[in-house]
Design a protein around this motif. Structure first.
Motif, short mmCIF file in Angstrom:
data_model
loop_
_atom_site.label_atom_id
_atom_site.label_comp_id
_atom_site.label_asym_id
_atom_site.label_seq_id
_atom_site.Cartn_x
_atom_site.Cartn_y
_atom_site.Cartn_z
N SER A 88 -18.05 1.35 43.40
CA SER A 88 -19.20 2.36 42.98
C SER A 88 -19.70 2.36 41.50
O SER A 88 -20.40 2.02 41.05
CB SER A 88 -18.70 3.70 43.28
OG SER A 88 -17.61 4.20 42.62
N SER A 137 -22.99 6.43 43.47
CA SER A 137 -21.82 7.32 43.92
C SER A 137 -21.17 6.89 45.25
O SER A 137 -21.62 5.93 45.87
CB SER A 137 -22.44 8.58 44.08
OG SER A 137 -23.15 8.59 45.46
N ASP A 167 -20.78 8.59 47.80
CA ASP A 167 -21.63 8.99 48.84
C ASP A 167 -22.86 7.98 49.27
O ASP A 167 -23.04 7.64 50.33
CB ASP A 167 -22.21 10.32 48.66
CG ASP A 167 -21.29 11.39 48.94
OD1 ASP A 167 -20.27 11.17 49.37
OD2 ASP A 167 -21.43 12.54 48.52
N GLU A 168 -23.19 7.27 48.17
CA GLU A 168 -24.25 6.39 48.25
C GLU A 168 -23.71 5.09 48.67
O GLU A 168 -24.44 4.46 49.75
CB GLU A 168 -24.77 6.23 46.98
CG GLU A 168 -25.96 7.21 46.56
CD GLU A 168 -26.49 7.08 45.17
OE1 GLU A 168 -27.32 7.60 44.67
OE2 GLU A 168 -25.49 6.58 44.27
#
Length: 264
Positions: free
Chosen positions: A53, A59, A61-62
Protein backbone atom coordinates in the motif's frame (compact mmCIF):
# COMPACT_ATOMS: atom_id res chain seq x y z
CA UNK A 1 -12.89 -10.13 -3.87
CA UNK A 2 -9.94 -12.38 -2.97
CA UNK A 3 -9.74 -13.88 -6.43
CA UNK A 4 -9.36 -10.39 -7.93
CA UNK A 5 -6.46 -9.32 -5.69
CA UNK A 6 -3.81 -10.93 -7.88
CA UNK A 7 -5.02 -9.26 -11.07
CA UNK A 8 -5.19 -5.87 -9.33
CA UNK A 9 -1.68 -6.32 -8.00
CA UNK A 10 -0.38 -7.25 -11.45
CA UNK A 11 -2.16 -4.24 -12.96
CA UNK A 12 -0.62 -1.89 -10.39
CA UNK A 13 2.84 -3.41 -10.70
CA UNK A 14 2.93 -3.18 -14.48
CA UNK A 15 1.49 0.31 -14.41
CA UNK A 16 4.34 1.40 -12.15
CA UNK A 17 6.84 -0.17 -14.54
CA UNK A 18 8.04 -2.69 -11.98
CA UNK A 19 9.09 -6.26 -12.67
CA UNK A 20 8.09 -9.00 -10.24
CA UNK A 21 11.69 -9.08 -9.02
CA UNK A 22 11.76 -5.30 -8.42
CA UNK A 23 8.47 -5.40 -6.50
CA UNK A 24 9.83 -8.32 -4.53
CA UNK A 25 12.97 -6.36 -3.65
CA UNK A 26 10.90 -3.43 -2.44
CA UNK A 27 8.71 -5.65 -0.24
CA UNK A 28 11.48 -7.99 0.94
CA UNK A 29 10.27 -11.16 -0.83
CA UNK A 30 11.35 -13.20 -3.84
CA UNK A 31 10.06 -12.91 -7.40
CA UNK A 32 8.38 -16.28 -6.98
CA UNK A 33 6.38 -15.00 -4.01
CA UNK A 34 5.12 -12.02 -6.02
CA UNK A 35 4.15 -14.42 -8.81
CA UNK A 36 2.13 -16.52 -6.33
CA UNK A 37 0.35 -13.39 -5.11
CA UNK A 38 -0.61 -12.43 -8.64
CA UNK A 39 -1.83 -15.96 -9.39
CA UNK A 40 -3.89 -15.89 -6.15
CA UNK A 41 -2.00 -18.95 -4.91
CA UNK A 42 -1.01 -17.16 -1.69
CA UNK A 43 -2.01 -13.92 0.03
CA UNK A 44 0.52 -11.38 1.40
CA UNK A 45 0.95 -11.17 5.14
CA UNK A 46 -0.10 -7.96 6.86
CA UNK A 47 3.37 -6.36 6.87
CA UNK A 48 3.69 -7.06 3.15
CA UNK A 49 0.23 -5.63 2.47
CA UNK A 50 1.27 -2.46 4.29
CA UNK A 51 4.46 -2.32 2.22
CA UNK A 52 2.44 -2.74 -0.99
CA UNK A 53 0.00 0.00 0.00
CA UNK A 54 2.95 2.34 0.68
CA UNK A 55 4.56 1.52 -2.69
CA UNK A 56 1.36 2.24 -4.64
CA UNK A 57 0.19 5.08 -2.40
CA UNK A 58 -3.20 3.59 -1.56
CA UNK A 59 -5.00 2.36 1.53
CA UNK A 60 -5.31 -1.32 2.46
CA UNK A 61 -9.03 -1.15 1.65
CA UNK A 62 -8.26 0.22 -1.81
CA UNK A 63 -5.60 -2.43 -2.34
CA UNK A 64 -8.05 -5.17 -1.39
CA UNK A 65 -10.88 -3.55 -3.35
CA UNK A 66 -13.12 -3.22 -0.28
CA UNK A 67 -13.90 0.43 -0.98
CA UNK A 68 -15.71 -0.57 -4.13
CA UNK A 69 -18.05 -3.24 -2.75
CA UNK A 70 -21.70 -2.31 -3.13
CA UNK A 71 -24.31 -2.90 -0.39
CA UNK A 72 -25.43 -6.09 -2.14
CA UNK A 73 -21.88 -7.48 -1.98
CA UNK A 74 -21.09 -6.95 -5.67
CA UNK A 75 -17.91 -5.24 -6.86
CA UNK A 76 -18.16 -1.85 -8.61
CA UNK A 77 -15.49 -2.53 -11.21
CA UNK A 78 -16.01 0.79 -12.98
CA UNK A 79 -14.98 2.76 -9.89
CA UNK A 80 -12.25 0.27 -9.03
CA UNK A 81 -10.70 0.47 -12.50
CA UNK A 82 -10.90 4.28 -12.45
CA UNK A 83 -9.03 4.26 -9.14
CA UNK A 84 -6.41 1.88 -10.51
CA UNK A 85 -5.94 4.12 -13.57
CA UNK A 86 -5.40 7.13 -11.28
CA UNK A 87 -2.71 5.24 -9.41
CA UNK A 88 -1.02 4.19 -12.65
CA UNK A 89 -0.95 7.77 -13.93
CA UNK A 90 0.85 8.84 -10.77
CA UNK A 91 3.86 6.70 -11.74
CA UNK A 92 7.16 8.21 -10.55
CA UNK A 93 9.36 8.47 -13.67
CA UNK A 94 12.39 9.74 -11.73
CA UNK A 95 12.30 7.15 -8.94
CA UNK A 96 14.53 4.12 -8.61
CA UNK A 97 14.65 1.70 -5.70
CA UNK A 98 16.50 -1.57 -5.23
CA UNK A 99 16.56 -3.61 -2.04
CA UNK A 100 18.50 -6.86 -2.00
CA UNK A 101 16.81 -9.96 -0.62
CA UNK A 102 20.01 -10.93 1.20
CA UNK A 103 19.83 -9.67 4.77
CA UNK A 104 22.53 -8.98 7.36
CA UNK A 105 20.73 -9.02 10.67
CA UNK A 106 17.61 -6.93 10.10
CA UNK A 107 19.20 -4.85 7.31
CA UNK A 108 19.24 -5.61 3.57
CA UNK A 109 22.77 -5.98 2.23
CA UNK A 110 22.11 -3.25 -0.35
CA UNK A 111 19.38 -0.63 -0.42
CA UNK A 112 19.26 2.03 -3.15
CA UNK A 113 16.40 4.54 -3.09
CA UNK A 114 16.79 7.53 -5.39
CA UNK A 115 14.40 10.03 -6.91
CA UNK A 116 12.84 13.45 -6.61
CA UNK A 117 11.86 13.68 -2.98
CA UNK A 118 13.10 12.64 0.44
CA UNK A 119 13.48 8.94 -0.24
CA UNK A 120 15.18 6.98 2.52
CA UNK A 121 17.67 4.17 2.13
CA UNK A 122 18.72 1.90 4.99
CA UNK A 123 21.04 -1.05 4.54
CA UNK A 124 24.53 -2.37 5.10
CA UNK A 125 25.36 -0.51 1.88
CA UNK A 126 22.85 2.30 1.36
CA UNK A 127 22.45 4.95 -1.33
CA UNK A 128 19.62 7.44 -1.10
CA UNK A 129 18.59 11.03 -0.60
CA UNK A 130 18.45 10.23 3.12
CA UNK A 131 20.79 7.34 3.76
CA UNK A 132 21.86 5.29 6.78
CA UNK A 133 23.92 2.14 7.03
CA UNK A 134 27.40 0.74 7.45
CA UNK A 135 28.54 2.29 4.16
CA UNK A 136 26.25 5.21 3.42
CA UNK A 137 26.02 7.58 0.45
CA UNK A 138 23.39 10.31 0.31
CA UNK A 139 22.51 13.97 0.52
CA UNK A 140 21.91 13.36 4.23
CA UNK A 141 24.11 10.45 5.20
CA UNK A 142 24.79 8.58 8.42
CA UNK A 143 26.98 5.51 8.72
CA UNK A 144 30.27 4.02 9.78
CA UNK A 145 31.63 5.21 6.42
CA UNK A 146 29.50 8.13 5.34
CA UNK A 147 29.67 10.24 2.17
CA UNK A 148 27.25 13.04 1.32
CA UNK A 149 26.40 16.72 1.43
CA UNK A 150 25.78 16.39 5.19
CA UNK A 151 27.46 13.31 6.66
CA UNK A 152 27.70 11.85 10.15
CA UNK A 153 29.72 8.78 11.06
CA UNK A 154 33.07 7.30 11.95
CA UNK A 155 34.73 8.15 8.63
CA UNK A 156 32.93 11.00 6.84
CA UNK A 157 33.45 12.87 3.58
CA UNK A 158 31.00 15.66 2.81
CA UNK A 159 30.42 19.37 2.33
CA UNK A 160 29.47 19.34 6.04
CA UNK A 161 31.19 16.39 7.72
CA UNK A 162 31.17 15.29 11.34
CA UNK A 163 32.81 12.14 12.61
CA UNK A 164 35.86 10.63 14.23
CA UNK A 165 37.73 11.19 10.94
CA UNK A 166 36.07 13.84 8.79
CA UNK A 167 36.89 15.66 5.58
CA UNK A 168 34.83 18.40 3.97
CA UNK A 169 34.32 22.09 3.39
CA UNK A 170 33.29 22.22 7.03
CA UNK A 171 34.71 19.33 9.07
CA UNK A 172 34.21 18.42 12.71
CA UNK A 173 35.93 15.46 14.29
CA UNK A 174 38.81 13.99 16.23
CA UNK A 175 40.79 14.20 12.98
CA UNK A 176 39.27 16.98 10.84
CA UNK A 177 40.37 18.05 7.39
CA UNK A 178 38.56 20.88 5.63
CA UNK A 179 38.36 24.47 4.50
CA UNK A 180 37.02 25.14 8.00
CA UNK A 181 37.96 22.40 10.41
CA UNK A 182 37.49 21.87 14.13
CA UNK A 183 38.92 18.83 15.88
CA UNK A 184 41.44 17.35 18.24
CA UNK A 185 43.82 17.44 15.28
CA UNK A 186 42.63 19.75 12.51
CA UNK A 187 44.02 20.89 9.18
CA UNK A 188 42.53 23.38 6.76
CA UNK A 189 42.31 26.96 5.58
CA UNK A 190 40.89 27.79 9.00
CA UNK A 191 41.90 25.14 11.53
CA UNK A 192 40.96 25.06 15.21
CA UNK A 193 41.94 22.29 17.58
CA UNK A 194 44.23 20.98 20.25
CA UNK A 195 46.74 20.54 17.41
CA UNK A 196 46.17 22.47 14.18
CA UNK A 197 47.77 23.18 10.82
CA UNK A 198 46.35 25.67 8.35
CA UNK A 199 46.52 29.04 6.67
CA UNK A 200 45.02 30.34 9.89
CA UNK A 201 45.74 27.92 12.72
CA UNK A 202 44.50 28.20 16.28
CA UNK A 203 45.43 25.52 18.78
CA UNK A 204 45.40 24.82 22.47
CA UNK A 205 48.83 23.21 22.21
CA UNK A 206 50.61 23.51 18.84
CA UNK A 207 49.56 25.68 15.88
CA UNK A 208 51.34 25.87 12.53
CA UNK A 209 50.34 28.03 9.63
CA UNK A 210 50.65 31.31 7.78
CA UNK A 211 49.17 32.85 10.91
CA UNK A 212 49.45 30.67 14.02
CA UNK A 213 48.19 31.09 17.56
CA UNK A 214 48.77 28.51 20.28
CA UNK A 215 50.90 27.57 23.24
CA UNK A 216 53.57 26.71 20.67
CA UNK A 217 53.00 28.86 17.57
CA UNK A 218 54.89 28.23 14.33
CA UNK A 219 53.98 30.84 11.74
CA UNK A 220 55.05 32.25 8.41
CA UNK A 221 53.81 35.83 8.83
CA UNK A 222 52.45 35.74 12.39
CA UNK A 223 53.05 33.62 15.47
CA UNK A 224 51.33 34.31 18.79
CA UNK A 225 51.92 32.07 21.77
CA UNK A 226 54.00 31.26 24.82
CA UNK A 227 56.65 29.82 22.50
CA UNK A 228 56.87 31.47 19.06
CA UNK A 229 58.69 30.47 15.90
CA UNK A 230 58.66 32.54 12.69
CA UNK A 231 59.76 31.01 9.39
CA UNK A 232 61.69 34.15 8.48
CA UNK A 233 63.98 33.60 11.47
CA UNK A 234 65.26 30.41 9.82
CA UNK A 235 64.03 28.07 12.53
CA UNK A 236 65.76 24.69 12.54
CA UNK A 237 64.03 21.33 12.80
CA UNK A 238 65.95 20.57 15.98
CA UNK A 239 64.70 23.76 17.67
CA UNK A 240 61.08 22.94 16.91
CA UNK A 241 61.46 19.33 18.00
CA UNK A 242 63.21 20.27 21.25
CA UNK A 243 60.50 22.82 22.14
CA UNK A 244 57.69 20.36 21.45
CA UNK A 245 59.31 17.55 23.47
CA UNK A 246 60.00 19.87 26.37
CA UNK A 247 56.38 21.02 26.60
CA UNK A 248 54.72 17.74 25.58
CA UNK A 249 57.09 14.82 26.20
CA UNK A 250 54.35 12.22 25.65
CA UNK A 251 53.23 13.58 22.26
CA UNK A 252 52.84 11.07 19.40
CA UNK A 253 55.98 10.77 17.31
CA UNK A 254 54.04 11.15 14.04
CA UNK A 255 52.77 14.54 15.22
CA UNK A 256 56.30 15.72 15.93
CA UNK A 257 57.36 14.64 12.44
CA UNK A 258 54.48 16.60 10.87
CA UNK A 259 55.25 19.81 12.74
CA UNK A 260 58.98 19.52 12.19
CA UNK A 261 58.56 18.77 8.48
CA UNK A 262 56.19 21.68 7.78
CA UNK A 263 57.73 24.03 10.34
CA UNK A 264 61.35 23.93 9.25
Amino acid sequence: MAEQFGSRLMYLRKGKGLSQEELGNRTGVTRQTVSKWELNQTTPEMDKLIALSDIFGISLDELAGREFIASDGSMNYEELNAKMDTIIKSKEPYRYEYKSTRMVGNLPLIHINLGRGFYKAKGVISIGVISSGIISLGVLSCGVISIGVLALGILTIAVFAAGMVSAGSIALGILALGAFSVGYFSAGAMAIGVYSIGANAIAQRIALGDAAAGHIAIGKTSAKGTIEFLFKNHVSADEIKAAILKEYPDIWKWLIKIYVYFGK
